[in-house]
Design an enzyme around this catalytic site. Structure first.
Site, short mmCIF file in Angstrom:
data_model
loop_
_atom_site.label_atom_id
_atom_site.label_comp_id
_atom_site.label_asym_id
_atom_site.label_seq_id
_atom_site.Cartn_x
_atom_site.Cartn_y
_atom_site.Cartn_z
N ALA A 7 0.83 -1.20 0.00
CA ALA A 7 0.00 0.00 0.00
C ALA A 7 0.86 1.25 0.00
CB ALA A 7 -0.94 -0.01 1.20
N ASP A 8 1.91 1.28 0.81
CA ASP A 8 2.77 2.45 0.89
C ASP A 8 3.39 2.79 -0.47
OD1 ASP A 8 2.25 2.68 3.55
OD2 ASP A 8 4.27 2.21 4.23
#
Length: 373
Positions: free
Chosen positions: A168-169
């Site tokens: 996600a990051d």
């Protein structure tokens, strides 16, 4: 560094940890001049991680080389105004606060646009600027869990497994931020109007789930944990244990790869047509691969087009040249000292210039004069 695509672009980085700093690192490697604002005292929390390289963590070093960093208390009106003045000089501002925080500090898009009408202002958040989850704290694993992605692959007990990296990051935060910043800079060139970019890490995970969403739109079904083509339901896309505790990663999806794999491992002819009997074929291949050690299978697949390989250790991946730990791009601590090879850049060499050794920034007091002067 002149002559690069982003030479002359000034970036004010108000972000911390990974998504924003990695995005501004990519901009810096393409020639942008990045000034990073960190909290007073310890600075960006990433500095405190282990292991250390000089006075900060190795993680911080590889994400922030070539930038300059200054400490500011954004709740102090005088220091906040100094940062706002910097934003007024910037072409790009990147922030990673929860929604509403930058506005309350007096550094939101409205305040920055008032002093820099053509600014590209990028906000990276967990859940987007509004909605019931907008103000909630989260990290990569949280976003994966709530996006639905974490649950599509399950172990034998039905439990989801930890992801191999911070998807996600990086895939939901860093890369969309970089793409949109570059597009926005082009739009500003054409229109002279600033742009507020909203990057929601959770929402951007939908791109990684394209197949599940497409299947739902066409059939109305949702993915079943461990039962889809790429999540454990097919013998052609599966991880099989070997006799010595290693594993085989099989991705023989296309028919020609599958037929060659079946021939090499001597799978019984009746099982080579796997449609409708996936569980039986998985069990047969599990037993077959468990008969031999990883080295045997590695030798067998050498030179063969079967899209199947032994799961490598990090040491093996380095030895095979697939992970670089000795690159020419290097980083040193502030004040000098020994350098170490740094993160291999995804930016094409022709767009980022010669490989070089750069220092990661010490945390300085915010100066009265502009660092871009």
């Amino acid at each position: 560094m002149t002559g690069l695509p982003l030479s002359g672009v000034k970036v004010l980085d108000l972000s911390t940890l990974l998504p924003g700093p990695l995005a501004t690192l990519m901009l810096a490697e393409a020639g942008a001049d990045v000034v990073k604002i960190e909290r007073c005292g310890p600075g960006d929390e990433m500095r405190t991680y282990e292991p250390k390289f000089g006075g900060a963590s190795a993680n911080y070093a590889v994400l922030n080389r070539g930038k300059r960093a200054y400490a500011a208390d954004l709740k102090d009106p005088q220091q906040r105004d100094r940062v706002l003045a910097l934003a007024g000089e910037a072409d790009v501002v990147v922030e990673q606060f929860r929604p509403g925080v930058a506005d309350r500090l007096g550094l939101g898009y409205g305040a920055v646009r008032a002093v820099a009408p053509a600014v590209v202002y990028c906000s990276i958040t967990g859940y987007g600027p509004d909605g019931p989850l907008a103000g909630r704290a989260g990290h990569d694993l949280t976003y994966l869990a709530q996006s639905g992605l974490l649950g599509v692959v399950a172990d034998k007990t039905g439990a989801p497994t930890l992801p191999v990296t911070v998807l996600a990051d990086i895939a939901g935060g860093t890369y969309p931020a970089v793409v949109n910043i570059l597009l926005a800079l082009r739009q500003v060139e054409r229109t002279g109007e600033g742009v507020h970019i909203q990057v929601s890490m959770t929402h951007n995970l939908q791109t990684l789930a394209y197949g599940y969403l497409a299947a739902h739109q066409a059939s109305g079904s949702w993915p079943q944990p461990g039962r889809e083509l790429l999540t454990g339901g097919s013998p052609r896309y599966q991880i099989y244990p070997t006799s010595d505790g290693r594993h085989i990663a099989c991705a023989a999806l296309e028919q020609r790869f599958w037929e060659r794999l079946c021939h090499l491992v001597e799978l019984d002819e009746p099982l080579r047509e796997d449609r409708g009997r996936e569980t039986a074929v998985i069990e047969a291949l599990t037993a077959r691969f468990a008969e031999r050690p990883a080295a045997y299978w590695e030798d067998l697949f050498e030179g063969e087009d079967v899209c199947t390989a032994v799961v490598a250790t990090w040491e093996e991946a380095v030895a095979n040249g697939l992970v670089r730990t000795d690159g020419s791009d290097r980083v040193t601590p502030p004040g000098g000292g020994e350098s170490i090879p740094t993160l291999a850049s995804p930016i094409e060499t022709a767009l980022r210039g010669a490989e070089r050794t750069l220092t990661y920034p010490a945390l300085h007091t915010l100066p009265d004069e502009s660092p871009w002067a």
